[in-house]
Design a protein around this motif. Structure first.
Motif, PDB file in Angstrom:
ATOM      1  N   LEU A 146      56.653 -64.259 -56.695  1.00 15.79           N
ATOM      2  CA  LEU A 146      57.496 -63.706 -57.751  1.00 15.79           C
ATOM      3  C   LEU A 146      58.277 -62.494 -57.253  1.00 15.79           C
ATOM      4  O   LEU A 146      59.455 -62.313 -57.607  1.00 15.79           O
ATOM      5  CB  LEU A 146      56.627 -63.318 -58.952  1.00 15.79           C
ATOM      6  CG  LEU A 146      55.945 -64.480 -59.679  1.00 15.79           C
ATOM      7  CD1 LEU A 146      54.965 -63.953 -60.724  1.00 15.79           C
ATOM      8  CD2 LEU A 146      56.983 -65.378 -60.337  1.00 15.79           C
ATOM      9  N   LEU A 147      57.627 -61.671 -56.442  1.00 13.25           N
ATOM     10  CA  LEU A 147      58.317 -60.511 -55.895  1.00 13.25           C
ATOM     11  C   LEU A 147      59.476 -60.921 -54.993  1.00 13.25           C
ATOM     12  O   LEU A 147      60.543 -60.293 -55.005  1.00 13.25           O
ATOM     13  CB  LEU A 147      57.315 -59.648 -55.116  1.00 13.25           C
ATOM     14  CG  LEU A 147      57.876 -58.371 -54.463  1.00 13.25           C
ATOM     15  CD1 LEU A 147      58.473 -57.435 -55.511  1.00 13.25           C
ATOM     16  CD2 LEU A 147      56.785 -57.650 -53.674  1.00 13.25           C
ATOM     17  N   GLN A 148      59.270 -61.997 -54.252  1.00 16.35           N
ATOM     18  CA  GLN A 148      60.329 -62.478 -53.365  1.00 16.35           C
ATOM     19  C   GLN A 148      61.523 -62.992 -54.162  1.00 16.35           C
ATOM     20  O   GLN A 148      62.672 -62.812 -53.765  1.00 16.35           O
ATOM     21  CB  GLN A 148      59.773 -63.582 -52.471  1.00 16.35           C
ATOM     22  CG  GLN A 148      60.775 -64.120 -51.463  1.00 16.35           C
ATOM     23  CD  GLN A 148      60.198 -65.233 -50.608  1.00 16.35           C
ATOM     24  OE1 GLN A 148      59.064 -65.653 -50.827  1.00 16.35           O
ATOM     25  NE2 GLN A 148      60.965 -65.700 -49.653  1.00 16.35           N
ATOM     26  N   ARG A 149      61.249 -63.619 -55.304  1.00 15.27           N
ATOM     27  CA  ARG A 149      62.325 -64.174 -56.113  1.00 15.27           C
ATOM     28  C   ARG A 149      63.005 -63.117 -56.995  1.00 15.27           C
ATOM     29  O   ARG A 149      64.229 -63.068 -57.092  1.00 15.27           O
ATOM     30  CB  ARG A 149      61.769 -65.299 -57.011  1.00 15.27           C
ATOM     31  CG  ARG A 149      61.319 -66.525 -56.252  1.00 15.27           C
ATOM     32  CD  ARG A 149      62.515 -67.240 -55.671  1.00 15.27           C
ATOM     33  NE  ARG A 149      62.121 -68.468 -54.981  1.00 15.27           N
ATOM     34  CZ  ARG A 149      62.981 -69.314 -54.421  1.00 15.27           C
ATOM     35  NH1 ARG A 149      64.259 -69.044 -54.479  1.00 15.27           N
ATOM     36  NH2 ARG A 149      62.548 -70.391 -53.815  1.00 15.27           N
ATOM     37  N   GLU A 183      59.101 -55.121 -58.046  1.00 16.05           N
ATOM     38  CA  GLU A 183      57.660 -55.141 -57.891  1.00 16.05           C
ATOM     39  C   GLU A 183      56.944 -55.011 -59.228  1.00 16.05           C
ATOM     40  O   GLU A 183      55.956 -55.715 -59.488  1.00 16.05           O
ATOM     41  CB  GLU A 183      57.230 -54.005 -56.956  1.00 16.05           C
ATOM     42  CG  GLU A 183      55.743 -54.030 -56.630  1.00 16.05           C
ATOM     43  CD  GLU A 183      55.372 -52.995 -55.593  1.00 16.05           C
ATOM     44  OE1 GLU A 183      54.170 -52.868 -55.300  1.00 16.05           O
ATOM     45  OE2 GLU A 183      56.292 -52.319 -55.077  1.00 16.05           O
ATOM     46  N   LYS A 184      57.440 -54.155 -60.096  1.00 13.33           N
ATOM     47  CA  LYS A 184      56.786 -53.950 -61.386  1.00 13.33           C
ATOM     48  C   LYS A 184      56.856 -55.216 -62.239  1.00 13.33           C
ATOM     49  O   LYS A 184      55.853 -55.646 -62.816  1.00 13.33           O
ATOM     50  CB  LYS A 184      57.446 -52.780 -62.119  1.00 13.33           C
ATOM     51  CG  LYS A 184      56.763 -52.429 -63.435  1.00 13.33           C
ATOM     52  CD  LYS A 184      57.434 -51.222 -64.077  1.00 13.33           C
ATOM     53  CE  LYS A 184      56.756 -50.882 -65.413  1.00 13.33           C
ATOM     54  NZ  LYS A 184      57.403 -49.741 -66.083  1.00 13.33           N
ATOM     55  N   MET A 185      58.014 -55.811 -62.305  1.00 17.45           N
ATOM     56  CA  MET A 185      58.179 -57.025 -63.105  1.00 17.45           C
ATOM     57  C   MET A 185      57.364 -58.184 -62.524  1.00 17.45           C
ATOM     58  O   MET A 185      56.772 -58.968 -63.268  1.00 17.45           O
ATOM     59  CB  MET A 185      59.658 -57.418 -63.188  1.00 17.45           C
ATOM     60  CG  MET A 185      59.938 -58.586 -64.134  1.00 17.45           C
ATOM     61  SD  MET A 185      61.714 -58.935 -64.278  1.00 17.45           S
ATOM     62  CE  MET A 185      62.271 -57.438 -65.101  1.00 17.45           C
ATOM     63  N   ALA A 186      57.322 -58.281 -61.199  1.00 17.75           N
ATOM     64  CA  ALA A 186      56.550 -59.337 -60.569  1.00 17.75           C
ATOM     65  C   ALA A 186      55.070 -59.184 -60.877  1.00 17.75           C
ATOM     66  O   ALA A 186      54.367 -60.159 -61.147  1.00 17.75           O
ATOM     67  CB  ALA A 186      56.786 -59.325 -59.053  1.00 17.75           C
ATOM     68  N   GLU A 187      54.577 -57.942 -60.875  1.00 18.61           N
ATOM     69  CA  GLU A 187      53.164 -57.704 -61.180  1.00 18.61           C
ATOM     70  C   GLU A 187      52.861 -58.037 -62.631  1.00 18.61           C
ATOM     71  O   GLU A 187      51.814 -58.620 -62.945  1.00 18.61           O
ATOM     72  CB  GLU A 187      52.823 -56.240 -60.882  1.00 18.61           C
ATOM     73  CG  GLU A 187      51.340 -55.937 -60.984  1.00 18.61           C
ATOM     74  CD  GLU A 187      51.012 -54.528 -60.507  1.00 18.61           C
ATOM     75  OE1 GLU A 187      49.852 -54.125 -60.668  1.00 18.61           O
ATOM     76  OE2 GLU A 187      51.913 -53.859 -59.955  1.00 18.61           O
ATOM     77  N   GLU A 188      53.786 -57.689 -63.542  1.00 15.24           N
ATOM     78  CA  GLU A 188      53.589 -57.993 -64.964  1.00 15.24           C
ATOM     79  C   GLU A 188      53.555 -59.506 -65.199  1.00 15.24           C
ATOM     80  O   GLU A 188      52.718 -60.011 -65.952  1.00 15.24           O
ATOM     81  CB  GLU A 188      54.712 -57.361 -65.788  1.00 15.24           C
ATOM     82  CG  GLU A 188      54.617 -55.834 -65.863  1.00 15.24           C
ATOM     83  CD  GLU A 188      55.780 -55.223 -66.641  1.00 15.24           C
ATOM     84  OE1 GLU A 188      56.685 -56.010 -67.042  1.00 15.24           O
ATOM     85  OE2 GLU A 188      55.788 -54.006 -66.846  1.00 15.24           O
ATOM     86  N   LEU A 189      54.452 -60.231 -64.536  1.00 14.40           N
ATOM     87  CA  LEU A 189      54.474 -61.687 -64.704  1.00 14.40           C
ATOM     88  C   LEU A 189      53.208 -62.327 -64.145  1.00 14.40           C
ATOM     89  O   LEU A 189      52.645 -63.245 -64.751  1.00 14.40           O
ATOM     90  CB  LEU A 189      55.704 -62.268 -64.000  1.00 14.40           C
ATOM     91  CG  LEU A 189      57.034 -62.123 -64.749  1.00 14.40           C
ATOM     92  CD1 LEU A 189      58.186 -62.602 -63.865  1.00 14.40           C
ATOM     93  CD2 LEU A 189      57.018 -62.913 -66.041  1.00 14.40           C
ATOM     94  N   ALA A 190      52.755 -61.839 -63.001  1.00 10.20           N
ATOM     95  CA  ALA A 190      51.534 -62.380 -62.405  1.00 10.20           C
ATOM     96  C   ALA A 190      50.346 -62.140 -63.325  1.00 10.20           C
ATOM     97  O   ALA A 190      49.502 -63.036 -63.521  1.00 10.20           O
ATOM     98  CB  ALA A 190      51.298 -61.756 -61.036  1.00 10.20           C
TER      99      ALA A 190
END
Length: 204
Positions: A179-182, A186-193
């Motif tokens: 998700l971070l790559q896409r 970083e914050k949004m990727a962590e929230e989605l995960a």
């Protein structure tokens, strides 16, 4: 006068003539009378020179075989250094190893005529030829080609699978990295995960 009587009278006349040269007669070439040069007339069509492949003594002539197909699937296979005793079946086997097409699905043609598997190159190649070209018919087209499994396919179903994978930290860490790559946030990727992980645990 019949032919037989004529022949007898002719031979008799020859016998009656005196012999001018003795059996051991030898003439000096220097005493020959001078003669003018005589030029032979030109041939209407020049003679073609016979071309032969350069082969060392004791060696057999080798040939290059080209197997082509313009239909489905398109093929262009070149086999080098084949002997005159190479059979059509040997050629089909070599093409099969290169392309994955089963031998029994191939039919070779030379000058648009089918060639039996028992025939050898000596039967179809001319004396001066160094390359023999065959066309190939594939029964069933591209669908008969054997596709070997890729490394990715070979690794399927190894190790953990299904719900066991979702219980590991590595899966969620990999998901977060994806998700971070896409998203590149970083914050949004962590929230989605975390959202995906919470939803999975709630469903389970």
């Amino acid at each position: 006068m019949t032919e037989l009587s004529f022949a007898k009278s002719f031979l008799t006349a020859l016998d009656n003539r005196p012999v001018k040269l003795s059996p051991d007669h030898v003439e000096d070439p220097k005493t020959y009378a001078a003669r003018g040069a005589y030029i032979l007339p030109k041939m209407p069509k020049p003679m073609s020179k016979r071309k032969s492949a350069a082969v060392a003594p004791g060696q057999e002539r080798s040939l290059t075989v080209v197997v082509k197909s313009l239909r489905n699937p398109p093929l262009d296979v070149k086999l080098s250094a084949l002997t005159l005793n190479t059979s059509v079946l040997d050629i089909k086997t070599a093409v099969s190893e290169d392309t994955g097409i089963p031998v029994e699905k191939m039919k070779l043609l030379h000058k648009k005529k089918p060639i039996a598997d028992s025939k050898v190159l000596k039967d179809v190649a001319g004396e001066a030829e160094t390359t023999v070209e065959f066309s190939v018919m594939v029964m069933g087209g591209a669908s008969v080609i054997k596709t070997p499994p890729t490394p990715a396919q070979a690794e399927v179903a190894q190790g953990q699978s299904g719900g066991e994978v979702l219980e590991t930290k590595e899966f969620w860490s990999d998901l977060k990295g994806f998700l971070l790559q896409r998203i590149r946030d970083e914050k949004m990727a962590e929230e989605l995960a975390d959202t995906f992980q919470t939803a999975w645990k709630t469903k389970a």
